[in-house]
Design a protein around this motif. Structure first.
Motif, PDB file in Angstrom:
ATOM      1  N   GLU A  18     -35.276  -3.822  12.881  1.00  0.00           N
ATOM      2  CA  GLU A  18     -36.148  -4.746  13.613  1.00  0.00           C
ATOM      3  C   GLU A  18     -35.442  -5.282  14.838  1.00  0.00           C
ATOM      4  O   GLU A  18     -34.256  -5.506  14.807  1.00  0.00           O
ATOM      5  CB  GLU A  18     -36.583  -5.899  12.710  1.00  0.00           C
ATOM      6  N   TRP A  51     -34.517   2.686  -1.175  1.00  0.00           N
ATOM      7  CA  TRP A  51     -35.926   3.027  -1.363  1.00  0.00           C
ATOM      8  C   TRP A  51     -36.633   1.934  -2.158  1.00  0.00           C
ATOM      9  O   TRP A  51     -37.773   1.603  -1.919  1.00  0.00           O
ATOM     10  CB  TRP A  51     -36.014   4.367  -2.094  1.00  0.00           C
ATOM     11  N   ARG A  52     -35.889   1.411  -3.131  1.00  0.00           N
ATOM     12  CA  ARG A  52     -36.448   0.352  -3.969  1.00  0.00           C
ATOM     13  C   ARG A  52     -36.578  -0.946  -3.175  1.00  0.00           C
ATOM     14  O   ARG A  52     -37.439  -1.765  -3.440  1.00  0.00           O
ATOM     15  CB  ARG A  52     -35.522   0.137  -5.181  1.00  0.00           C
ATOM     16  N   PHE A  53     -35.694  -1.131  -2.206  1.00  0.00           N
ATOM     17  CA  PHE A  53     -35.724  -2.342  -1.373  1.00  0.00           C
ATOM     18  C   PHE A  53     -36.011  -1.968   0.081  1.00  0.00           C
ATOM     19  O   PHE A  53     -35.310  -2.383   0.992  1.00  0.00           O
ATOM     20  CB  PHE A  53     -34.398  -3.094  -1.505  1.00  0.00           C
ATOM     21  N   LEU A  54     -37.055  -1.173   0.237  1.00  0.00           N
ATOM     22  CA  LEU A  54     -37.349  -0.652   1.567  1.00  0.00           C
ATOM     23  C   LEU A  54     -37.602  -1.763   2.584  1.00  0.00           C
ATOM     24  O   LEU A  54     -37.181  -1.672   3.736  1.00  0.00           O
ATOM     25  CB  LEU A  54     -38.557   0.293   1.482  1.00  0.00           C
ATOM     26  N   ASN A  55     -38.255  -2.832   2.162  1.00  0.00           N
ATOM     27  CA  ASN A  55     -38.522  -3.930   3.107  1.00  0.00           C
ATOM     28  C   ASN A  55     -37.230  -4.558   3.608  1.00  0.00           C
ATOM     29  O   ASN A  55     -37.141  -4.990   4.753  1.00  0.00           O
ATOM     30  CB  ASN A  55     -39.418  -4.989   2.472  1.00  0.00           C
ATOM     31  N   ASP A  56     -36.217  -4.609   2.738  1.00  0.00           N
ATOM     32  CA  ASP A  56     -34.909  -5.128   3.168  1.00  0.00           C
ATOM     33  C   ASP A  56     -34.230  -4.144   4.109  1.00  0.00           C
ATOM     34  O   ASP A  56     -33.639  -4.523   5.113  1.00  0.00           O
ATOM     35  CB  ASP A  56     -34.013  -5.389   1.957  1.00  0.00           C
ATOM     36  N   LEU A  93     -34.076  -9.345  -7.659  1.00  0.00           N
ATOM     37  CA  LEU A  93     -35.418  -8.766  -7.618  1.00  0.00           C
ATOM     38  C   LEU A  93     -35.320  -7.348  -8.153  1.00  0.00           C
ATOM     39  O   LEU A  93     -34.294  -6.690  -8.000  1.00  0.00           O
ATOM     40  CB  LEU A  93     -35.901  -8.669  -6.168  1.00  0.00           C
ATOM     41  N   ARG A  94     -36.383  -6.850  -8.761  1.00  0.00           N
ATOM     42  CA  ARG A  94     -36.335  -5.470  -9.226  1.00  0.00           C
ATOM     43  C   ARG A  94     -36.622  -4.521  -8.070  1.00  0.00           C
ATOM     44  O   ARG A  94     -36.123  -3.408  -8.027  1.00  0.00           O
ATOM     45  CB  ARG A  94     -37.345  -5.281 -10.354  1.00  0.00           C
ATOM     46  N   LYS A  95     -37.475  -4.950  -7.167  1.00  0.00           N
ATOM     47  CA  LYS A  95     -37.761  -4.112  -5.991  1.00  0.00           C
ATOM     48  C   LYS A  95     -38.382  -4.961  -4.897  1.00  0.00           C
ATOM     49  O   LYS A  95     -38.847  -6.069  -5.147  1.00  0.00           O
ATOM     50  CB  LYS A  95     -38.708  -2.962  -6.368  1.00  0.00           C
ATOM     51  N   ASN A  96     -38.375  -4.445  -3.700  1.00  0.00           N
ATOM     52  CA  ASN A  96     -39.034  -5.116  -2.585  1.00  0.00           C
ATOM     53  C   ASN A  96     -39.541  -4.036  -1.640  1.00  0.00           C
ATOM     54  O   ASN A  96     -38.872  -3.608  -0.721  1.00  0.00           O
ATOM     55  CB  ASN A  96     -38.056  -6.050  -1.863  1.00  0.00           C
ATOM     56  N   VAL A  97     -40.743  -3.570  -1.939  1.00  0.00           N
ATOM     57  CA  VAL A  97     -41.286  -2.466  -1.164  1.00  0.00           C
ATOM     58  C   VAL A  97     -42.805  -2.614  -1.176  1.00  0.00           C
ATOM     59  O   VAL A  97     -43.378  -3.070  -2.159  1.00  0.00           O
ATOM     60  CB  VAL A  97     -40.829  -1.116  -1.758  1.00  0.00           C
ATOM     61  N   GLN A 118     -41.495 -11.406   7.255  1.00  0.00           N
ATOM     62  CA  GLN A 118     -40.242 -11.363   6.506  1.00  0.00           C
ATOM     63  C   GLN A 118     -39.065 -11.665   7.432  1.00  0.00           C
ATOM     64  O   GLN A 118     -38.149 -12.401   7.077  1.00  0.00           O
ATOM     65  CB  GLN A 118     -40.092  -9.972   5.878  1.00  0.00           C
ATOM     66  N   LYS A 119     -39.136 -11.106   8.638  1.00  0.00           N
ATOM     67  CA  LYS A 119     -38.052 -11.317   9.590  1.00  0.00           C
ATOM     68  C   LYS A 119     -37.967 -12.791   9.980  1.00  0.00           C
ATOM     69  O   LYS A 119     -36.887 -13.363  10.090  1.00  0.00           O
ATOM     70  CB  LYS A 119     -38.306 -10.465  10.836  1.00  0.00           C
ATOM     71  N   GLU A 124     -43.891  -9.953 -13.581  1.00  0.00           N
ATOM     72  CA  GLU A 124     -43.068  -9.010 -12.829  1.00  0.00           C
ATOM     73  C   GLU A 124     -42.385  -8.001 -13.758  1.00  0.00           C
ATOM     74  O   GLU A 124     -42.288  -6.825 -13.430  1.00  0.00           O
ATOM     75  CB  GLU A 124     -42.022  -9.779 -12.014  1.00  0.00           C
ATOM     76  N   ARG A 142     -34.656 -14.843  -4.547  1.00  0.00           N
ATOM     77  CA  ARG A 142     -34.128 -13.662  -5.251  1.00  0.00           C
ATOM     78  C   ARG A 142     -33.905 -12.555  -4.245  1.00  0.00           C
ATOM     79  O   ARG A 142     -34.635 -12.400  -3.294  1.00  0.00           O
ATOM     80  CB  ARG A 142     -35.114 -13.250  -6.332  1.00  0.00           C
ATOM     81  N   GLN A 143     -32.848 -11.808  -4.436  1.00  0.00           N
ATOM     82  CA  GLN A 143     -32.557 -10.733  -3.513  1.00  0.00           C
ATOM     83  C   GLN A 143     -32.219  -9.453  -4.250  1.00  0.00           C
ATOM     84  O   GLN A 143     -32.560  -9.303  -5.408  1.00  0.00           O
ATOM     85  CB  GLN A 143     -31.498 -11.131  -2.492  1.00  0.00           C
ATOM     86  N   MET A 144     -31.522  -8.526  -3.583  1.00  0.00           N
ATOM     87  CA  MET A 144     -31.335  -7.201  -4.160  1.00  0.00           C
ATOM     88  C   MET A 144     -30.410  -7.189  -5.375  1.00  0.00           C
ATOM     89  O   MET A 144     -30.375  -6.233  -6.132  1.00  0.00           O
ATOM     90  CB  MET A 144     -30.785  -6.245  -3.087  1.00  0.00           C
ATOM     91  N   VAL A 204     -42.676  -3.943 -13.492  1.00  0.00           N
ATOM     92  CA  VAL A 204     -41.561  -3.034 -13.264  1.00  0.00           C
ATOM     93  C   VAL A 204     -41.463  -2.021 -14.397  1.00  0.00           C
ATOM     94  O   VAL A 204     -41.177  -0.839 -14.171  1.00  0.00           O
ATOM     95  CB  VAL A 204     -40.250  -3.834 -13.109  1.00  0.00           C
ATOM     96  N   LYS A 212     -36.192 -14.544   7.420  1.00  0.00           N
ATOM     97  CA  LYS A 212     -34.759 -14.272   7.417  1.00  0.00           C
ATOM     98  C   LYS A 212     -34.037 -14.999   8.532  1.00  0.00           C
ATOM     99  O   LYS A 212     -32.863 -15.323   8.427  1.00  0.00           O
ATOM    100  CB  LYS A 212     -34.523 -12.757   7.562  1.00  0.00           C
TER     101      LYS A 212
END
Lengths: 599, 380
Positions: free
Chosen positions: B380, B369-374, A548-552, A571-572, B216, A524-526, B220, A575
């Motif tokens: 990187e 902000w919601r997908f900060l890890n992305d 995904l709803r979020k990834n933080v 994570q990297k 999940e 799942r992604q953004m 949320v 990827k």
């Protein structure tokens, strides 16, 4: 005419796990080729991968001195042959250099299809085939039944077959005694002009090209000036010798013998396998009949995961192909995967081995697309084209007829598994041609689409027969078939590297399975990822990977950043194993999804 | 003149009465009935401090944070000794923020007045939940009732700034119970809230024996609807899991997010200190010995020191700065890294093109902000 009458050149025909390597080890030990200290298990299988997988890929040779009971010392030249179905062409090369072959049969399991095929090749070449019953120390050994089977299936007399066990050493001396008695000495003349057949050539980092040769006529010495018949190029011989199995410089090879030549040749194409070497002064001597060129059966795209590695990849392929003339490659570019190579392989095992060697020996990270066979297309204008890449299929409007390759598959299976095997063959669109019952096994002959055979058929066959069924197959013809290209679309974008050609009747079901499999594999992604399967313009299946709803990371204490960095590094790493297609990240596994669904 | 980032001080107290099953920080359970070796530890802390403060001579201290572990296990006098030592060895801003993390147990509450007297001007209370079942599942040793009493007591004593630490997405939690938990915290009229989702970290008890967490979708929904409740209570979100009334943001944490400097003292404490050398800014990360015993007996408390490389620098900066709702300005990047933006230009262009960052500031877009890890993978 003069030739050493005490030379015996032979190969061993055996199924993968029927004990050929153990026998070879025994012979080397018995004839003192290596000291005990040097004796490493399966010395002939020198490539790491060969030893790990317990298979032989390349032909190798070893020269041994055997002191027979008749008081004479024979020179035995053993030329090893690969045992797996993918490498059958290497077998015929090895056999070409011999006067005889040991047919090693597992006394508990019976004859195996690949051995039958190799046996026929040996008989056609006029070799003396000497049957040996191995693994006689096993309680399940049933020598009478197996002897009967050898006679029924292959048609050679097996009444004198030696009962042996390479593991325990039982009968091993008798095998050699029988070998020197039954297998004839080579024909040829040391005084005739030199004719040396190149059995194999490989690249050595220190010596350049090393060629394994069988001297048919004449004598080859160090410092001789030689010429390669097909290219006409001349070289000075830097060294000749034998393998014991260590490389042993003897400075001379005579008619009938097998050994190596080093002649400062830098490029594998300078010493092509099957070619003839002769002296410069006898350059007009006739060429020996060579080998037929092998055609790849399975094609797949190989792409470096990082485009920076493309040049390294190209060099690695060039180097690998120095040692593997059967490896075919040409540049390919994919919208999804960038620049890579379309490679042709002898079969799936060959493909796996090449990929593994590229990754292990050349430290490359590669992505492989679904393997395919080659298709023959007759266009409306009468031209015939061949397609080895689904994404290169021309517009079907211009195609008059599409043909797929058909193989004749010979299967040997114990009777109790016959039903399962027939069911499998029918499932794989096989047409039965012949069925013959023998003492313990049934010999089946089917015509089957090659596409169904090369992918997972061998594994499936093994699993439905508890490992007992054996397989051998040959391409026979192209045949018209209702074929379509099944496309996979990710967010409405056709992904060229995911396209497959298949039979129309299976396409819709396969499309559905593929979509489901892709859904499992794509994380799942953004945003939502739509996966569709399409035949021509028709969508036949669709599914969605929900966003995904979020990834933080929720809590992050400012002071210690190491934890957070570790998480991001992980994570990297994940990827890195993904390919960006449009804005979607697709894991490498997905490109092989077609292999991972049960058809 | 070369400027340096704002300087903060972190002091780590490594003991807890009991180790919580979700906690992966450097905390050690005290033996039942045993007192912590306070005097020995303070002596080691002061020695550590003396060394560190010497290295930043001439600079000014912006904030102090005493964290753990459970700092409220220390006596008020002990905390006072540490603070006095700091103030006599380094110049502090007039209104230096001094935060102390406290557990809401009865034992700790009794010390609140003393902490205030000794100069602690901000209390961070580890409430985690107002639901006794959740507290039990989290392995907390306090009850909901004690938590409420603790907050009331701190307010009554006159602590003007109180942070409540609250988790959501707890074992067995539903949307309704999650929101009710949050509302109870807001009803205290607190000026600062750390409200974050429970995450399972490696090397914790929860990691080896995972609890049954909400789906999940529930997680949320709690997050989205909870955000509404928080805003209605007059708090606004300024960082991924931090909410405050205007002007009451945690200055100490803000300094972390803005890539400021901080000295770290105490067992396993992490510090980041910059200095100029031959015309370029050097950023050093220092970590102290992790085991309390080793830390207390060591002559040199340093466990490791690492000079941040230019490659590491960009990720480390954005990992922090982009957690802030408002991000930071491009000037802040220069000021706190000593580098220009030229190295990250490409990453910024791509991240902005993907809609993950705002155009002018170094600030995540709402999506980013919601997908900060992305978003961080761009750096990187």
């Amino acid at each position: 005419m003069s030739i050493n009458p005490l030379i015996r050149n032979f190969s061993i025909i055996a199924h993968i796990d029927h004990g050929k390597s153990t026998i070879a080890d025994r012979f080397i030990q018995m004839c003192g080729g290596l000291s005990d200290r040097e004796m490493e298990q399966q010395v002939l299988d020198s490539m790491d991968i060969e030893r790990e997988r317990g298979i032989t890929i390349k032909a190798q040779s070893v020269t041994l001195d055997f002191h027979s009971n008749d008081g004479k010392t024979y020179q035995l030249n053993f030329i090893d042959t690969p045992g797996h179905v993918d490498f059958s062409y290497e077998v015929s090369r090895s056999l070409e250099a011999c006067e005889g072959a040991l047919l090693v049969v597992d006394a508990a399991q019976g004859v195996e299809a690949q051995s039958v095929a190799n046996c026929y090749t040996a008989l056609e070449l006029g070799l003396e085939v000497v049957p040996v019953l191995n693994k006689m120390d096993l309680p399940q050994a049933d020598p009478d039944k197996v002897k009967q089977e050898i006679e029924e299936v292959i048609g050679i007399d097996s009444s004198d077959a030696v009962a042996a066990s390479a593991k325990s050493g039982m009968g091993m001396n008798d095998v050699l005694e029988q070998l020197v008695e039954l297998i004839p000495a080579p024909e040829g003349d040391e005084d005739a002009p030199l004719q040396a057949l190149i059995i194999d050539s490989w690249f050595d980092n220190y010596l350049g090209i090393v060629s394994l040769v069988r001297i048919k006529n004449g004598v080859l010495r160090k410092k001789d000036r030689i010429v390669v018949k097909s290219t006409g190029l001349q070289y000075g011989v830097d060294g000749v010798g034998i393998f014991t199995p260590k490389r042993n410089q003897t400075d001379i090879l005579r008619a009938g013998e097998v050994g190596y030549v080093v002649a400062g040749i830098k490029d594998i194409h300078g010493a092509p396998v099957g070619d003839t070497l002769t002296h410069v002064k006898t350059a007009d001597v006739e060429s020996l009949p060579g080998f037929k060129k092998v055609q790849p059966q399975v094609y797949a795209g190989l792409f470096p995961t990082s485009s920076d590695d493309y040049e390294d990849f190209r060099e690695a392929l060039a180097k690998l192909s120095l040692n593997d003339a059967s490896l075919f490659y040409e540049p390919e570019s994919s919208d999804a995967l960038g620049f890579g190579f379309r490679c042709g392989f002898l079969g799936m095992l060959h493909m796996e081995i090449i990929q593994e060697r590229l990754e292990r020996e050349y430290n490359l990270d590669l992505l492989t697309t679904a393997p395919t066979v080659i298709y023959e297309l007759e266009l409306n204008n009468g031209n015939v084209v061949y397609v080895d890449n689904p994404s290169k299929l021309p517009d079907m409007g211009g195609v008059a007829e599409m043909r797929e390759p058909i193989v004749e598959a010979n299967i040997l299976v114990p009777q109790e598994h016959l039903g399962n095997v027939i069911t499998l063959c029918v499932q794989k669109r096989g047409v039965q041609k012949n069925m013959q019952f023998t003492a313990t096994q049934v010999a089946l002959t089917y015509d089957m689409p090659m596409s169904e055979v090369v992918l997972d058929f061998f594994d499936r066959l093994k699993s439905v027969s508890r490992g007992y069924a054996s397989l051998e197959y040959n391409f026979v013809r192209f045949e018209e078939a209702k074929l379509v290209r099944l496309d996979i679309l990710i967010n409405a974008e056709r992904v060229d590297a995911l396209a497959v050609i298949m039979h129309r009747d299976n396409a819709q079901g396969r499309g559905r399975l593929l979509c489901e499999k892709m859904k499992e594999l794509i994380p799942r992604q953004m945003f939502d990822v739509a996966i569709q399967a399409a035949i021509g313009g028709n969508i036949v299946s669709r599914t969605t990977v929900k966003a995904l709803r979020k990834n933080v990371t929720a809590k992050c204490y400012g002071g210690d950043i190491s934890r957070k960095k570790k998480l991001l590094a992980k994570q990297k790493e994940g990827k890195k194993r993904m390919k960006q297609v449009g804005s979607v990240e697709i894991p490498q596994d997905a490109f092989l999804a077609v292999l991972k669904i049960d058809s | 003149m070369h400027t340096l980032p704002t300087l903060s001080l972190y002091i780590h107290i490594p003991w807890c009465v009991r180790k919580c099953p979700y906690c992966d920080f450097n905390s050690h359970a005290t033996q039942a009935g045993d007192d912590i070796p306070e005097a020995t530890y303070i002596a080691a802390l002061l020695q550590d401090l003396a060394t560190e403060l010497k290295a930043v001579a001439g600079r000014r201290l912006h904030s102090i944070f005493i964290g753990g572990g459970t700092p409220s296990l220390m006596s008020a006098e002990g905390i006072g000794d540490i603070l006095t030592f700091v103030k006599t060895h380094i110049d502090c801003e007039s209104d230096t923020e001094v935060t102390l993390e406290a557990n809401p147990g009865t034992f700790e509450q009794a010390k609140f007045a003393g902490f205030l007297e000794q100069g602690v001007n901000r209390l961070s209370i580890g409430v985690q939940s107002f639901d006794d079942d959740c507290l039990q599942a989290l392995g907390r040793i306090h009850s909901a009732r004690q938590a409420k009493l603790a907050i009331g007591k701190a307010q009554a004593l006159g602590f003007e700034r109180i942070n409540l630490d609250l988790m959501h997405g707890l074992p067995g939690q539903t949307l309704a119970s999650g929101l009710a938990d949050l509302q109870q915290a807001l009803d205290f009229g607190t000026d600062h809230l750390s409200w974050y989702q429970l995450t399972i970290e490696p090397n914790t008890e929860f990691h080896s024996r995972p609890p049954n967490l909400p789906d999940e979708e529930v997680l949320v929904d709690i997050q989205d609807q909870g955000q509404g409740l928080i805003e209605a209570a007059g708090l606004s979100q300024y960082e991924i899991s931090a909410y405050s009334k205007p002007a009451n943001q945690a200055r100490h944490n803000l300094n972390y997010w803005r890539f400021g400097d901080y000295i770290g003292v105490g067992a396993g404490a992490h510090g980041k200190v910059s200095y100029w050398q031959s015309g370029s800014m050097v950023i050093e990360r220092r970590v102290k010995l992790r085991q309390p015993k080793a830390y207390m007996s060591a002559i040199n408390a340093l466990s490791s020191s690492h000079i941040v490389t230019p490659e590491e620098l960009q990720l480390e900066f954005f990992m922090n700065a982009l957690r802030l709702q408002a991000g930071v300005s491009t000037d802040d990047y220069l000021a706190n890294t000593g580098q220009t933006l030229s190295n990250v230009k490409g990453a910024l262009v791509s991240a902005r093109k993907a809609g993950l960052m705002m155009p002018d500031r170094l600030q995540a877009s709402p999506l980013g902000w919601r997908f900060l890890n992305d978003l961080l993978t761009y750096f990187e």
